[in-house]
Design a protein around this motif. Structure first.
Motif, PDB file in Angstrom:
ATOM      1  N   MET A   1      -4.985  -4.142   3.684  1.00 15.99           N
ATOM      2  CA  MET A   1      -4.352  -4.635   4.903  1.00 15.99           C
ATOM      3  C   MET A   1      -3.308  -3.659   5.445  1.00 15.99           C
ATOM      4  SD  MET A   1      -3.987  -7.018   7.177  1.00 15.99           S
ATOM      5  CE  MET A   1      -4.284  -8.727   6.719  1.00 15.99           C
ATOM      6  N   SER A   2      -2.465  -3.122   4.572  1.00 18.97           N
ATOM      7  CA  SER A   2      -1.423  -2.199   5.027  1.00 18.97           C
ATOM      8  C   SER A   2      -2.028  -0.939   5.631  1.00 18.97           C
ATOM      9  CB  SER A   2      -0.498  -1.839   3.862  1.00 18.97           C
ATOM     10  OG  SER A   2       0.517  -0.962   4.285  1.00 18.97           O
ATOM     11  N   ALA A   3      -3.054  -0.388   4.973  1.00 15.95           N
ATOM     12  CA  ALA A   3      -3.707   0.819   5.491  1.00 15.95           C
ATOM     13  C   ALA A   3      -4.427   0.530   6.803  1.00 15.95           C
ATOM     14  CB  ALA A   3      -4.696   1.357   4.457  1.00 15.95           C
ATOM     15  N   LEU A   4      -5.070  -0.627   6.900  1.00 17.22           N
ATOM     16  CA  LEU A   4      -5.759  -0.991   8.140  1.00 17.22           C
ATOM     17  C   LEU A   4      -4.752  -1.096   9.287  1.00 17.22           C
ATOM     18  CD1 LEU A   4      -8.292  -1.909   9.682  1.00 17.22           C
ATOM     19  CD2 LEU A   4      -7.826  -4.242   8.907  1.00 17.22           C
ATOM     20  N   SER A   5      -3.605  -1.687   9.005  1.00 15.15           N
ATOM     21  CA  SER A   5      -2.575  -1.805  10.033  1.00 15.15           C
ATOM     22  C   SER A   5      -2.120  -0.426  10.506  1.00 15.15           C
ATOM     23  CB  SER A   5      -1.377  -2.595   9.493  1.00 15.15           C
ATOM     24  OG  SER A   5      -1.765  -3.925   9.161  1.00 15.15           O
ATOM     25  N   ASP A   6      -1.950   0.509   9.555  1.00 16.93           N
ATOM     26  CA  ASP A   6      -1.571   1.872   9.935  1.00 16.93           C
ATOM     27  C   ASP A   6      -2.675   2.549  10.742  1.00 16.93           C
ATOM     28  OD1 ASP A   6       0.900   1.715   8.750  1.00 16.93           O
ATOM     29  OD2 ASP A   6       0.247   2.588   6.847  1.00 16.93           O
ATOM     30  N   MET A   7      -3.910   2.311  10.357  1.00 15.69           N
ATOM     31  CA  MET A   7      -5.032   2.920  11.066  1.00 15.69           C
ATOM     32  C   MET A   7      -5.090   2.455  12.517  1.00 15.69           C
ATOM     33  SD  MET A   7      -9.091   2.233  10.476  1.00 15.69           S
ATOM     34  CE  MET A   7     -10.349   3.208  11.280  1.00 15.69           C
TER      35      MET A   7
ATOM     36  N   CYS B   1       0.850  -1.195   0.000  1.00 11.58           N
ATOM     37  CA  CYS B   1       0.000   0.000   0.000  1.00 11.58           C
ATOM     38  C   CYS B   1       0.877   1.233   0.000  1.00 11.58           C
ATOM     39  CB  CYS B   1      -0.891  -0.007   1.241  1.00 11.58           C
ATOM     40  SG  CYS B   1      -1.842   1.487   1.484  1.00 11.58           S
ATOM     41  N   PRO B   2       0.602   2.190  -0.824  1.00 13.90           N
ATOM     42  CA  PRO B   2       1.410   3.407  -0.805  1.00 13.90           C
ATOM     43  C   PRO B   2       1.252   4.147   0.504  1.00 13.90           C
ATOM     44  CG  PRO B   2      -0.528   3.682  -2.189  1.00 13.90           C
ATOM     45  CD  PRO B   2      -0.456   2.233  -1.827  1.00 13.90           C
ATOM     46  N   SER B   3       2.195   4.995   0.791  1.00 14.55           N
ATOM     47  CA  SER B   3       2.144   5.773   2.029  1.00 14.55           C
ATOM     48  C   SER B   3       0.839   6.536   2.102  1.00 14.55           C
ATOM     49  CB  SER B   3       3.313   6.755   2.071  1.00 14.55           C
ATOM     50  OG  SER B   3       3.132   7.682   3.123  1.00 14.55           O
ATOM     51  N   PRO B   4       0.208   6.554   3.296  1.00 18.88           N
ATOM     52  CA  PRO B   4      -1.085   7.228   3.414  1.00 18.88           C
ATOM     53  C   PRO B   4      -1.019   8.720   3.196  1.00 18.88           C
ATOM     54  CG  PRO B   4      -0.218   6.611   5.583  1.00 18.88           C
ATOM     55  CD  PRO B   4       0.656   5.964   4.558  1.00 18.88           C
TER      56      PRO B   4
ATOM     57  N   VAL C   1      -6.651   5.419   7.171  1.00 16.02           N
ATOM     58  CA  VAL C   1      -5.584   6.035   7.959  1.00 16.02           C
ATOM     59  C   VAL C   1      -6.021   7.415   8.444  1.00 16.02           C
ATOM     60  CG1 VAL C   1      -3.158   6.684   7.987  1.00 16.02           C
ATOM     61  CG2 VAL C   1      -3.914   4.766   6.573  1.00 16.02           C
ATOM     62  N   SER C   2      -6.692   8.175   7.589  1.00 21.04           N
ATOM     63  CA  SER C   2      -7.196   9.498   7.984  1.00 21.04           C
ATOM     64  C   SER C   2      -8.160   9.385   9.151  1.00 21.04           C
ATOM     65  CB  SER C   2      -7.880  10.177   6.794  1.00 21.04           C
ATOM     66  OG  SER C   2      -6.983  10.361   5.718  1.00 21.04           O
ATOM     67  N   ILE C   3      -9.007   8.365   9.111  1.00 25.64           N
ATOM     68  CA  ILE C   3      -9.962   8.160  10.202  1.00 25.64           C
ATOM     69  C   ILE C   3      -9.227   7.830  11.492  1.00 25.64           C
ATOM     70  CG2 ILE C   3     -11.834   6.689  11.020  1.00 25.64           C
ATOM     71  CD1 ILE C   3     -12.673   6.332   8.091  1.00 25.64           C
ATOM     72  N   GLY C   4      -8.243   6.936  11.414  1.00 26.77           N
ATOM     73  CA  GLY C   4      -7.490   6.572  12.605  1.00 26.77           C
ATOM     74  C   GLY C   4      -6.770   7.755  13.227  1.00 26.77           C
ATOM     75  N   LEU C   5      -6.244   8.621  12.395  1.00 26.18           N
ATOM     76  CA  LEU C   5      -5.496   9.777  12.878  1.00 26.18           C
ATOM     77  C   LEU C   5      -6.401  10.838  13.501  1.00 26.18           C
ATOM     78  CD1 LEU C   5      -2.915  10.249   9.975  1.00 26.18           C
ATOM     79  CD2 LEU C   5      -2.354   9.812  12.380  1.00 26.18           C
TER      80      LEU C   5
END
Length: 717
Positions: free
Chosen positions: A576-582, A458-461, A550-554
């Motif tokens: 998966m990558s974005a969910l992990s970051d979130m 996944c590219p960087s958020p 990721v925006s939501i998590g932040l």
């Protein structure tokens, strides 16, 4: 040189012990009113058994009436048998309201200690283990009780209730009764009822396969006392037996409708045929009462002129879920042609496919809505706080100010909102998005072996992703409802793989074509909602990377529950990558429900999830999905507050049983409320396994459903 009023102390230079004392000193320097407010957020068991013993001042404050008057043990998963007994021993005489709903891990002997709380006025024991004899003993001692919630389980015998118990019940004004067996429960003993809530959870068959029947109630006392009733609410789980039993409860109402009835609500999945008795009841209600809240089975309203004759008095809740109510009927018969309904706080129109279109038998479900009808609805119900428009295709036509999102933006008081995914798409295709492939191309076909897709990069958020678009109508909607606490975006054709009391669903309908225009940028727009606590996203086929998560998590730091289902193409797990970051940022997340085919619950996923330090409940539903037992065990060891671990995947029965036993063996002793269910999703025994899940978890996280405007506000506790 520092002035005389400047604090020259430096906490960084202080040793840890001294720093802790300094913090404590500052805290105790607050006024009693502020300290009491802070202490009100501490679980009662900790307050009385731990905090009270720290110093003299807190010893006094922790026993303040404002803190001991109401005790909430619901979801206090660390409340062990000994803690509850000690709590009751120390402050039992002071407790007037006690909520123990869903304390399934406490034994009947412990629940019996409630009898020592002799000043109780209100008690909720739903989900607790209680026999008829224990209930009788308990209620005999609670002479001041006016509000009661209990379960009626197989083996319940009203004949075992003592005279003192029946005397207490005769004074009860509010009763919530969850039925797991055909029975009147304690209703006939409650001669002063003003509010009656009935939850029918009876299974059609016993564990042994015997078919149940409402005829089992023959011979039981069947004279409910409804003369003072103000609120009647019944919610039925699927199954003919629940319909059969509720008809017996309604029979008395059909003979004589209570004069003070203000709320009449029946929630039934599927069809529920109208009988002569129910028709008489509705006719009597139309003649004799004015309602504040109404919900009826769809078969009672479809094709009926009932709404035209009903009288309403400052209504605060309407639910017409799954009805064929047209927009014309909604405006004319419910809103009286645009009459102001400022009192209406909650409106459920889920599954009402024609509710935003004029009367037309020729209209297709996918046709554009009539913006004039929605505009009238918004103008009339300007104080709406809860609105559910899910499970329908609400497509907006082109034109300034005519989009559904633009009209809903006027509802500034909204606190919860449920919308179909296709309804938030811009009217015309967005120029900044390449057309997505139809969903049918993403679904593997034929009977050949499906290729399991690995985790994609996944590219960087923050690099080159589509962020919130100020020009989109969905972005504007969320900007205008900043205090939204619950948001649901659910695909019009979405159905969970885990329906109630039925085998798992193997196939699902493709998403609406307009949903293809809703993707990562729309999800990122949700990050505007700083007060968001509950979020559901289901069937968004155009999620490409999940960068919006990721925006939501932040930004949504208040998020407590998250439900994700069928994001992106069905054959791949692209986020998966974005969910992990979130998940790294979700420090207050308590509940996570994830439903995604081919999901790999691997070490990467559980490592990220382990950073959700407040997590309590996890449910994973994945057709053909996999899991790594070692990763699950390591996750449970790191996340000390997790008490619910439900996983329904494509793993073998042997693997599932082995993991479940390992989890229980490792963590049951230190987590009394631990509930673990690991089972193959498509196994024929799934239904029997589900029936053993505590109702509080089954209803709130294991099964998927829309929760916006599901019940009237403040129906109970």
């Amino acid at each position: 040189m520092a002035s005389s009023g400047e604090d020259t102390s430096n906490d960084d230079d202080m040793p840890p012990a001294a720093a802790a004392m300094a913090v404590g000193a500052h805290l105790l320097g607050f006024s009693d009113e502020i300290l009491l407010h802070i202490l009100s957020h501490v679980p009662s068991t900790d307050l009385v058994l731990n905090v009270r013993r720290t110093c003299r001042k807190l010893a006094v404050l922790c026993l303040d009436k404002s803190l001991t008057h109401t005790v909430l043990l619901q979801k206090d998963y660390e409340a062990s048998e000994d803690k509850v007994k000690q709590l009751v021993k120390e402050i039992g005489r002071e407790i007037q309201q006690l909520n123990m709903a869903g304390c399934y891990w406490l034994s009947g002997a412990t629940i019996e200690h409630v009898a020592r709380c002799r000043s109780l006025v209100k008690v909720n024991l739903s989900g607790c283990h209680l026999t008829s004899l224990r209930l009788s003993k308990m209620l005999s001692a609670l002479q001041h009780l006016r509000s009661l919630a209990i379960d009626v389980s197989p083996g319940f015998d009203a004949g075992q209730l003592s005279g003192e118990c029946k005397a207490t019940l005769s004074r009860v004004r509010e009763l919530k009764q969850t039925l797991y067996t055909p029975s009147y429960g304690v209703v006939p003993c409650c001669t002063s009822l003003e509010k009656l809530l009935l939850y029918f959870e009876i299974l059609d068959r016993t564990r042994e396969g015997a078919i149940l029947s409402g005829q089992l109630m023959v011979g039981q006392s069947n004279v409910p006392h409804y003369q003072n009733l103000r609120v009647f609410y019944a919610r039925l789980a699927p199954g003919y037996i629940n319909q059969e039993v509720v008809r017996l409860y309604l029979a008395v109402l059909s003979d004589r409708t209570p004069e003070n009835l203000h709320a009449f609500l029946i929630s039934v999945p599927g069809s529920f045929a109208e009988s002569g008795a129910t028709k008489n009841l509705l006719d009597s209600m139309a003649r004799n009462v004015a309602l504040d809240a109404l919900q009826l089975p769809k078969s009672w309203l479809n094709g009926s002129s009932l709404l035209q004759h009903m009288k309403f008095n400052n209504p605060f809740y309407f639910s017409f879920s799954r009805c064929t109510l047209s927009g014309g009927h909604l405006i004319q018969r419910v809103i009286n042609g645009g009459k102001e309904l400022c009192s209406l706080a909650s409106l459920n129109l889920s599954g009402c496919v024609h509710c935003l279109s004029p009367d037309s038998l020729l209209r297709k479900a996918e046709d554009d809505i009539d913006s004039g009808i929605l505009e009238t609805l918004v103008a009339s119900c300007c104080n709406l706080r809860h609105l559910n428009l899910s499970a329908a295709h609400h497509h907006s036509s082109e034109g300034p100010g005519r989009h559904l999102c633009q009209l809903l933006a006027r509802l500034r008081h909204l606190r919860s909102l449920s919308l179909p995914v296709c309804s938030v798409a811009d009217s015309a295709p967005r120029a900044d998005r390449a057309p997505a492939q139809p969903a049918m191309h993403a679904v593997p076909r034929g009977f050949g072996k499906k290729v399991r897709i690995g985790v994609q990069s996944c590219p960087s958020p923050f690099s080159g992703q589509a962020g919130p678009q100020p020009s989109s109508v969905f972005w504007s909607l969320l900007k205008n409802v900043p205090f939204l606490e619950r948001l649901e975006l659910i695909g019009s054709n979405f159905s969970s793989a885990m329906p109630r009391n039925e085998p798992a669903i193997r196939n699902s309908l493709p998403p609406c074509s307009r949903a293809q225009n809703v993707g990562d940028s729309e999800v990122a727009a949700i990050g505007q909602l700083a007060f968001l606590r509950h979020l559901t996203l289901a069937q968004l086929p155009s999620i490409l990377t999940g960068s919006g998560l990721v925006s939501i998590g932040l930004q949504c730091q208040q998020l407590q529950s998250l439900s994700l289902a069928n994001l992106g193409m069905m054959g791949k797990v692209v986020y998966m990558s974005a969910l992990s970051d979130m998940l790294k940022h979700c420090k207050r997340l308590k509940d996570l429900r994830l439903e995604q085919p081919y999901f790999s619950a691997n070490a990467q996923f559980f490592q990220a999830l382990s950073q959700c330090s407040a997590l309590q409940r996890l449910c994973l539903v994945s057709r053909s999905g996999t899991l790594q037992p070692e990763a699950v065990l390591a996750f449970m060891a790191r996340c000390l507050h997790v008490v619910v671990c439900h996983m329904f995947t494509g793993e073998s029965l042997a693997t599932c049983k082995s993991l479940q036993q390992s989890l229980l063996r490792s963590f049951q002793a230190e987590r009394p409320a631990l509930n673990v269910v690991i089972f193959p999703l498509l196994h024929e025994g799934l239904t029997n396994v589900i029936r053993d899940v505590p109702m509080v978890h089954l209803d709130e996280i294991t099964l998927f459903k829309s929760r916006v405007a599901e019940e009237p506000p403040n129906l109970w506790w």
